[in-house]
Design a protein around this motif. Sequence first.
Motif, PDB file in Angstrom:
ATOM      1  N   PHE A  28       0.828  -1.197   0.000  1.00  0.00           N
ATOM      2  CA  PHE A  28       0.000   0.000   0.000  1.00  0.00           C
ATOM      3  C   PHE A  28       0.865   1.251   0.000  1.00  0.00           C
ATOM      4  CE2 PHE A  28       0.982  -0.444   4.451  1.00  0.00           C
ATOM      5  CZ  PHE A  28       0.987   0.844   4.976  1.00  0.00           C
ATOM      6  N   ASN A  29       0.278   2.319  -0.468  1.00  0.00           N
ATOM      7  CA  ASN A  29       0.910   3.625  -0.467  1.00  0.00           C
ATOM      8  C   ASN A  29       0.289   4.432   0.669  1.00  0.00           C
ATOM      9  OD1 ASN A  29       1.783   6.232  -0.863  1.00  0.00           O
ATOM     10  ND2 ASN A  29       1.290   6.311  -3.046  1.00  0.00           N
ATOM     11  N   PRO A  30       1.047   4.756   1.721  1.00  0.00           N
ATOM     12  CA  PRO A  30       0.482   5.454   2.887  1.00  0.00           C
ATOM     13  C   PRO A  30      -0.052   6.835   2.564  1.00  0.00           C
ATOM     14  CG  PRO A  30       2.873   5.407   3.013  1.00  0.00           C
ATOM     15  CD  PRO A  30       2.497   4.496   1.887  1.00  0.00           C
ATOM     16  N   GLU A  31       0.276   7.369   1.387  1.00  0.00           N
ATOM     17  CA  GLU A  31      -0.227   8.689   0.999  1.00  0.00           C
ATOM     18  C   GLU A  31      -1.497   8.589   0.155  1.00  0.00           C
ATOM     19  OE1 GLU A  31       2.946  10.731  -0.898  1.00  0.00           O
ATOM     20  OE2 GLU A  31       4.268  10.652   0.848  1.00  0.00           O
ATOM     21  N   ASP A  32      -1.929   7.375  -0.124  1.00  0.00           N
ATOM     22  CA  ASP A  32      -3.124   7.139  -0.934  1.00  0.00           C
ATOM     23  C   ASP A  32      -4.165   6.434  -0.070  1.00  0.00           C
ATOM     24  OD1 ASP A  32      -5.090   6.321  -2.667  1.00  0.00           O
ATOM     25  OD2 ASP A  32      -3.742   5.356  -4.096  1.00  0.00           O
ATOM     26  N   GLN A  33      -5.240   7.155   0.273  1.00  0.00           N
ATOM     27  CA  GLN A  33      -6.242   6.594   1.176  1.00  0.00           C
ATOM     28  C   GLN A  33      -6.833   5.303   0.637  1.00  0.00           C
ATOM     29  OE1 GLN A  33      -9.373   8.957   3.435  1.00  0.00           O
ATOM     30  NE2 GLN A  33     -10.674   8.047   1.878  1.00  0.00           N
ATOM     31  N   GLY A  34      -7.137   5.262  -0.653  1.00  0.00           N
ATOM     32  CA  GLY A  34      -7.711   4.051  -1.234  1.00  0.00           C
ATOM     33  C   GLY A  34      -6.791   2.858  -1.086  1.00  0.00           C
ATOM     34  N   SER A  35      -5.498   3.108  -1.255  1.00  0.00           N
ATOM     35  CA  SER A  35      -4.510   2.049  -1.113  1.00  0.00           C
ATOM     36  C   SER A  35      -4.435   1.569   0.331  1.00  0.00           C
ATOM     37  CB  SER A  35      -3.138   2.560  -1.573  1.00  0.00           C
ATOM     38  OG  SER A  35      -2.136   1.598  -1.363  1.00  0.00           O
ATOM     39  N   VAL A  36      -4.508   2.514   1.260  1.00  0.00           N
ATOM     40  CA  VAL A  36      -4.469   2.174   2.690  1.00  0.00           C
ATOM     41  C   VAL A  36      -5.686   1.334   3.062  1.00  0.00           C
ATOM     42  CG1 VAL A  36      -4.553   3.097   5.036  1.00  0.00           C
ATOM     43  CG2 VAL A  36      -3.113   4.209   3.313  1.00  0.00           C
ATOM     44  N   ILE A  37      -6.861   1.748   2.600  1.00  0.00           N
ATOM     45  CA  ILE A  37      -8.090   1.020   2.916  1.00  0.00           C
ATOM     46  C   ILE A  37      -8.035  -0.396   2.360  1.00  0.00           C
ATOM     47  CG2 ILE A  37     -10.574   0.910   2.477  1.00  0.00           C
ATOM     48  CD1 ILE A  37     -10.585   3.980   2.501  1.00  0.00           C
ATOM     49  N   ALA A  38      -7.554  -0.525   1.129  1.00  0.00           N
ATOM     50  CA  ALA A  38      -7.451  -1.855   0.513  1.00  0.00           C
ATOM     51  C   ALA A  38      -6.541  -2.768   1.316  1.00  0.00           C
ATOM     52  CB  ALA A  38      -6.936  -1.716  -0.920  1.00  0.00           C
ATOM     53  N   ALA A  39      -5.413  -2.232   1.796  1.00  0.00           N
ATOM     54  CA  ALA A  39      -4.486  -3.032   2.594  1.00  0.00           C
ATOM     55  C   ALA A  39      -5.090  -3.375   3.953  1.00  0.00           C
ATOM     56  CB  ALA A  39      -3.169  -2.267   2.774  1.00  0.00           C
ATOM     57  N   CYS A  40      -5.872  -2.451   4.514  1.00  0.00           N
ATOM     58  CA  CYS A  40      -6.531  -2.719   5.805  1.00  0.00           C
ATOM     59  C   CYS A  40      -7.504  -3.886   5.666  1.00  0.00           C
ATOM     60  CB  CYS A  40      -7.277  -1.484   6.292  1.00  0.00           C
ATOM     61  SG  CYS A  40      -6.216  -0.176   6.967  1.00  0.00           S
ATOM     62  N   ARG A  41      -8.102  -4.017   4.497  1.00  0.00           N
ATOM     63  CA  ARG A  41      -9.033  -5.120   4.269  1.00  0.00           C
ATOM     64  C   ARG A  41      -8.323  -6.467   4.281  1.00  0.00           C
ATOM     65  NH1 ARG A  41     -12.639  -1.937  -0.278  1.00  0.00           N
ATOM     66  NH2 ARG A  41     -14.389  -1.409   1.101  1.00  0.00           N
ATOM     67  N   HIS A  42      -7.000  -6.436   4.116  1.00  0.00           N
ATOM     68  CA  HIS A  42      -6.190  -7.654   4.211  1.00  0.00           C
ATOM     69  C   HIS A  42      -5.526  -7.763   5.588  1.00  0.00           C
ATOM     70  CE1 HIS A  42      -6.660  -8.896   0.082  1.00  0.00           C
ATOM     71  NE2 HIS A  42      -6.291  -7.707  -0.367  1.00  0.00           N
ATOM     72  N   LEU A  59     -14.903  -2.924   7.301  1.00  0.00           N
ATOM     73  CA  LEU A  59     -14.416  -2.308   6.065  1.00  0.00           C
ATOM     74  C   LEU A  59     -15.024  -2.937   4.814  1.00  0.00           C
ATOM     75  CD1 LEU A  59     -10.628  -1.481   6.601  1.00  0.00           C
ATOM     76  CD2 LEU A  59     -12.476   0.100   5.993  1.00  0.00           C
ATOM     77  N   ASP A  60     -15.330  -4.225   4.874  1.00  0.00           N
ATOM     78  CA  ASP A  60     -15.921  -4.885   3.710  1.00  0.00           C
ATOM     79  C   ASP A  60     -17.306  -4.333   3.394  1.00  0.00           C
ATOM     80  OD1 ASP A  60     -13.726  -6.461   3.280  1.00  0.00           O
ATOM     81  OD2 ASP A  60     -14.505  -8.188   4.381  1.00  0.00           O
ATOM     82  N   LYS A  61     -17.931  -3.672   4.373  1.00  0.00           N
ATOM     83  CA  LYS A  61     -19.266  -3.112   4.169  1.00  0.00           C
ATOM     84  C   LYS A  61     -19.215  -1.680   3.637  1.00  0.00           C
ATOM     85  CE  LYS A  61     -21.091  -5.856   8.014  1.00  0.00           C
ATOM     86  NZ  LYS A  61     -21.745  -5.805   9.345  1.00  0.00           N
ATOM     87  N   TYR A  62     -18.023  -1.094   3.610  1.00  0.00           N
ATOM     88  CA  TYR A  62     -17.911   0.283   3.144  1.00  0.00           C
ATOM     89  C   TYR A  62     -18.124   0.372   1.638  1.00  0.00           C
ATOM     90  CZ  TYR A  62     -15.619   4.499   1.418  1.00  0.00           C
ATOM     91  OH  TYR A  62     -15.335   5.657   0.726  1.00  0.00           O
ATOM     92  N   ASN A  63     -19.031   1.257   1.234  1.00  0.00           N
ATOM     93  CA  ASN A  63     -19.323   1.495  -0.183  1.00  0.00           C
ATOM     94  C   ASN A  63     -18.421   2.618  -0.679  1.00  0.00           C
ATOM     95  OD1 ASN A  63     -20.359   2.266  -2.685  1.00  0.00           O
ATOM     96  ND2 ASN A  63     -22.488   1.905  -2.094  1.00  0.00           N
ATOM     97  N   GLU A  64     -17.515   2.295  -1.573  1.00  0.00           N
ATOM     98  CA  GLU A  64     -16.505   3.258  -2.008  1.00  0.00           C
ATOM     99  C   GLU A  64     -17.068   4.412  -2.825  1.00  0.00           C
ATOM    100  OE1 GLU A  64     -13.370   1.119  -3.884  1.00  0.00           O
ATOM    101  OE2 GLU A  64     -12.732   0.121  -2.035  1.00  0.00           O
ATOM    102  N   THR A  65     -18.343   4.341  -3.187  1.00  0.00           N
ATOM    103  CA  THR A  65     -18.952   5.474  -3.887  1.00  0.00           C
ATOM    104  C   THR A  65     -19.375   6.566  -2.911  1.00  0.00           C
ATOM    105  OG1 THR A  65     -21.190   4.524  -3.805  1.00  0.00           O
ATOM    106  CG2 THR A  65     -19.801   3.952  -5.700  1.00  0.00           C
ATOM    107  N   HIS A  66     -19.326   6.271  -1.610  1.00  0.00           N
ATOM    108  CA  HIS A  66     -19.702   7.230  -0.582  1.00  0.00           C
ATOM    109  C   HIS A  66     -18.463   7.772   0.122  1.00  0.00           C
ATOM    110  CE1 HIS A  66     -23.776   4.905  -0.324  1.00  0.00           C
ATOM    111  NE2 HIS A  66     -23.746   5.753  -1.334  1.00  0.00           N
TER     112      HIS A  66
END
Length: 206
Positions: free
Chosen positions: A10-24, A70-77
């Motif tokens: 993950f890239n710590p400066e990219d929130q989407g990347s951080v969230i994706a890694a948190c899901r793992h 986190l798996d319930k988070y809708n990324e469109t929101h």
Amino acid sequence: MKISRGRSDFNPEDQGSVIAACRHNNASAQRALIRLYYGYVKSISLRYSANDQDADEILNDSFLKVFSNLDKYNETHSFKGWIRTIVVNTAIDNFRKSRQRFVNESYDELLMPEPEDLSEDVISSISADEILDLVRKLSPVYRMVFSMYVIDGYPHKEIAEKLGIKEGTSKSNLQDARRKLQSLILKIYPNVYDAYELKPLPQNED
């Protein structure tokens, strides 16, 4: 900079990347997410609590729920809005669990003034930290209703459903919370209170 943890890079400066890694369940990504939102979650926790210990409990429970759901988070929101909902709901859970503890406590040590609303000038003359301190002095139910309605924008119907009270009770608690805040300002900041005119509080609030 990119931190590598197997398939959870993950890239710590990219929130989407951080969230994706948190899901793992990447521990480094979880710490990065906490750093990103610690101040925001803490600010909400503080105004829904009477002391720092309760605020820390809400904060810790909130982050646990964030990572568990986190798996319930809708990324469109909005992710920030999603977190805010979790923190407020956690504070509500804390309130409901603790309700019996303060049922018989009295919060009428200050005289209530007539039902008048604070003018914007009065509020703006007090710092954010001072306002937070005043809100935290309210009784638990007054603090919950005031914070949910005035700060977080929940309608009375939803407040009533979440707190297990009647809608009319939510409205009257809001009015009483405002009276209590006036009493606190009168006691703690008398010069500020006297410097401005107060406007009437609408009798019927939605």
